[in-house]
Scaffold this active site. Structure first.
Site, short mmCIF file in Angstrom:
data_model
loop_
_atom_site.label_atom_id
_atom_site.label_comp_id
_atom_site.label_asym_id
_atom_site.label_seq_id
_atom_site.Cartn_x
_atom_site.Cartn_y
_atom_site.Cartn_z
N GLY A 102 0.81 -1.21 0.00
CA GLY A 102 0.00 0.00 0.00
C GLY A 102 0.84 1.26 0.00
N ARG A 103 2.10 1.10 0.38
CA ARG A 103 2.98 2.28 0.39
C ARG A 103 4.43 1.90 0.11
NH1 ARG A 103 3.63 3.78 6.72
NH2 ARG A 103 3.44 1.68 7.54
N LYS A 122 9.78 2.51 1.07
CA LYS A 122 8.60 2.44 1.94
C LYS A 122 8.16 3.86 2.27
CE LYS A 122 6.90 0.16 6.14
NZ LYS A 122 7.22 -0.89 7.12
N ASP A 134 -2.81 6.63 2.91
CA ASP A 134 -2.21 7.63 2.02
C ASP A 134 -0.93 7.21 1.30
OD1 ASP A 134 -0.46 7.57 4.13
OD2 ASP A 134 -0.93 9.57 4.88
N GLY A 135 -0.44 6.01 1.60
CA GLY A 135 0.77 5.55 0.92
C GLY A 135 2.06 6.15 1.45
N ASP A 269 0.78 -11.43 6.40
CA ASP A 269 1.34 -10.52 5.39
C ASP A 269 2.67 -9.95 5.86
OD1 ASP A 269 -0.65 -9.31 7.21
OD2 ASP A 269 0.07 -7.42 6.40
N ASN A 270 3.01 -10.21 7.12
CA ASN A 270 4.30 -9.73 7.64
C ASN A 270 5.26 -10.89 7.90
OD1 ASN A 270 3.40 -7.09 7.55
ND2 ASN A 270 2.72 -7.07 9.68
N ASP A 279 8.99 -5.98 7.95
CA ASP A 279 7.97 -5.02 8.37
C ASP A 279 8.10 -4.64 9.84
OD1 ASP A 279 7.14 -4.94 5.82
OD2 ASP A 279 5.05 -5.45 6.20
P1 AMP Z 1 1.26 -3.37 8.22
O1 AMP Z 1 0.38 -3.75 9.36
O2 AMP Z 1 2.06 -2.13 8.42
O3 AMP Z 1 2.12 -4.51 7.78
O4 AMP Z 1 0.30 -2.99 7.00
C1 AMP Z 1 -0.78 -3.75 6.60
C2 AMP Z 1 -1.24 -3.31 5.26
O5 AMP Z 1 -1.61 -1.93 5.30
C3 AMP Z 1 -0.23 -3.44 4.15
O6 AMP Z 1 -0.90 -3.82 3.00
C4 AMP Z 1 0.32 -2.05 4.00
O7 AMP Z 1 0.82 -1.78 2.73
C5 AMP Z 1 -0.90 -1.21 4.30
N1 AMP Z 1 -0.55 0.12 4.80
C6 AMP Z 1 -0.05 0.44 6.01
N2 AMP Z 1 0.14 1.76 6.12
C7 AMP Z 1 -0.26 2.32 4.95
C8 AMP Z 1 -0.33 3.64 4.43
N3 AMP Z 1 0.03 4.70 5.14
N4 AMP Z 1 -0.79 3.79 3.18
C9 AMP Z 1 -1.18 2.75 2.43
N5 AMP Z 1 -1.17 1.49 2.86
C10 AMP Z 1 -0.70 1.26 4.10
MG MG Z 2 3.14 -5.21 6.52
#
Ligand code: AMP
Ligand code: MG
Length: 521
Positions: A102-103, A122, A134-135, A269-270, A279
């Site tokens: 997502g980012r 990232k 917001d990516g 996913d992590n 992550d």
């Molecule tokens: P995480 O828990 O950080 O591993 O993120 C879980 C999911 O949320 C993953 O698909 C990330 O890419 C997405 N994600 C986390 N933060 C953002 C962000 N600020 N913008 C877009 N996608 C995000």
């Molecule tokens: Mg992640």
């Protein structure tokens, strides 16, 4: 600057045919091409010389504007087509559907010195997988990922790496504690590096959509490029692949337990398919030894991802991967056998690892009990894990129990509590320990050396990361440099840095960022 790309991922796997960067479900494809967002005022904060060398960047390159532009997404490497990867995942025990990068935006795979490294930004802007977010990424979480991933590497723990951290120059809105108090923070971008960023969720997504063709493509790709010792694409090969992933995952978690690292968000996913720590979000390091501790406030209620549960969660996650791979194997038994053996292997490896931490290298039937009791006494009163295990190596076979207790005195947060029954239990444990030590063959000096090689003196304590963040927020990056250098030699004495071999100061006990972290990043 001469960057040679060899993009196996995009060359060998199906792409998303839609080129617009709109948020959506991406089907039958492993990735979507996407262009990083331009940033208003990129500024380099730090680079990892070790990682730069691996990738073939010279020190001149690192100082160039071109490098700064590349690692902030403002310039695209020649002949590169950046992309975001599609994956799904189980989050906190529930299937969450499509997640994806997502980012994170991949710039490509750099070929240098016969090795391929995927380079990923990232916080580089929106992708089709950004869902409602917001990516972008903020400075605090970027510093935490940057410092910790390199520190993990130097601890000898399989991990993704980091090449650089830079400010974007843009502001990012975040509600740190998810309590209705959003504020603007500095945006940042970490460029991170790994042979591959594939996750368990990368396979789960295709299985969940019954897209077994792409699933098979992806598994064959993974085996060919990252598990080349597995030669075929048969059912047996997929079983061998799963076995290898299981072993690597187990090994990684044993390392985490050894150093007191709590990942905080072990969603599928992590979980890297290469068994790398990946992550770095609301992770933390144990201060007081505590099986039940989790740094992640989002997980405060159920503590699914607590220190003492990481081994179990690893297994749970492997079950999800096994389910995802099952359609290619259509035989549950061999998968179940591998999962079943994880339990025994984990106990055995965990025991051996813990034994090495207290300097036991021969086997006695009572060892398990001795260590179980140690884990109990360690939790009677708050006892600093890093200091305890580092200090216990100075005990001599000829010491008495009082001398033992003295050796580790510094590890207690509340030394006053060390009286009455608590003291007796500690003395009893040391008495058993001294008896057990007499059965060991190494001299005191030899044993100490071996113990110090598995018990780090310096880790990125939660409050240290926060100090580096607070300073960096004011434009002072000196602590990032200090910690980056310090943590290159975590097992060495480094007497000049003794100040960082200290318990968490009281002010940090309940401070946001030190003991309480959220997924907000
Ligand atoms: P995480 O828990 O950080 O591993 O993120 C879980 C999911 O949320 C993953 O698909 C990330 O890419 C997405 N994600 C986390 N933060 C953002 C962000 N600020 N913008 C877009 N996608 C995000
Ligand atoms: Mg992640």
């Amino acid at each position: 600057m001469n960057i040679v790309l060899k993009n196996t991922f995009t060359n060998e796997l199906p792409e998303d045919p839609i080129s617009e960067n709109t948020r959506r479900q991406v089907e039958k494809a492993c990735y979507s091409y996407v262009v990083p967002k331009k940033t208003s005022n990129p500024q380099l904060i730090h680079t990892s010389p070790e990682m730069a060398k691996n990738l073939g960047f010279t020190s001149e390159d690192l100082k160039s504007t071109k490098f700064l532009n590349i690692i902030t997404g403002n310039e695209i490497i020649e002949n590169s087509k950046p992309y975001a990867m599609c994956y799904g995942g189980h989050q906190f025990g529930n299937w969450a559907g499509q997640l994806g990068d997502g980012r994170a935006i991949n710039l490509g795979e750099i070929l240098y010195d016969d090795k391929k490294w995927a380079l990923q930004l990232k916080g580089a802007g929106e992708t089709p997988y950004s869902r409602t977010a917001d990516g972008l990424a903020v400075l605090r979480s970027s510093i935490r990922e940057y410092l910790c991933s390199e520190a993990m590497y130097h601890l000898g723990i399989p991990t993704t790496r980091a090449l650089s951290i830079a400010l974007s120059g843009d502001k990012v809105l975040r509600d740190v504690l998810y309590n209705g108090n959003p504020d603007y923070e500095k945006g940042a971008i970490v460029s991170r590096v790994a042979p591959s960023f594939l996750r368990f969720g990368s396979y789960e997504i295709f299985s969940s959509r019954q897209d077994y063709k792409t699933l098979k493509n992806l598994v064959d790709y993974t085996i060919k490029n990252f598990y080349p010792q597995i030669k075929s694409t048969s059912k047996e090969a997929y079983i061998a692949f799963f076995k290898e992933v299981t072993e690597r995952t187990l090994e990684m978690i044993i390392h985490w337990q050894r150093v007191g690292f709590v990942h905080g968000v072990m969603n599928t996913d992590n979980m890297s398919i290469l068994g790398l720590t990946i992550d770095f979000g609301p992770y933390g390091w144990l201060e007081g030894f505590d099986d039940g501790w989790t740094p992640n406030t989002t997980d405060r209620q159920h503590k699914r991802y607590r220190y003492g549960n990481q081994g179990n969660v690893g297994l749970w996650n492997l079950y999800q991967l096994a389910n995802a791979l099952y359609p290619l194997i259509e035989d549950a038994e061999p998968l179940e056998e591998i999962l079943e053996s994880y339990k025994n292997d984990y106990s055995m490896r965990y025991l051996n690892m813990m034994k090495s931490k207290i300097g036991l290298f021969t086997n006695q039937d009572s060892d398990n009990e001795l260590l179980n009791t140690l884990e109990e006494v360690l939790q009677l009163t708050e006892t600093d894990m890093t200091i305890f295990f580092r200090k216990i190596s100075s005990i001599k076979k000829t010491d008495d129990t009082d001398a033992c207790l003295n050796s580790i005195q510094e590890a207690f947060y509340q030394p006053k509590e060390l009286k009455g029954e608590i003291r007796t239990l500690w003395i009893n444990w040391f008495s058993d320990y001294l008896k057990r030590l007499s059965g060991e063959n190494y001299t005191d000096t030899e044993r100490q050396e071996k113990m110090n090689a598995v018990n780090p003196k310096y880790v990125l304590r939660n409050y240290m990361a926060q100090l580096a963040i607070d300073k960096a927020d004011e434009g002072d990056y000196s602590l990032i440099e200090t910690f980056f250098e310090l943590l290159k030699k975590p097992y060495s004495e480094q007497p000049l840095h003794n100040d960082w071999f200290a318990k968490r100061p009281e002010w940090a006990r309940n401070k946001v960022g030190c003991s309480m972290l959220s997924c907000s990043s």
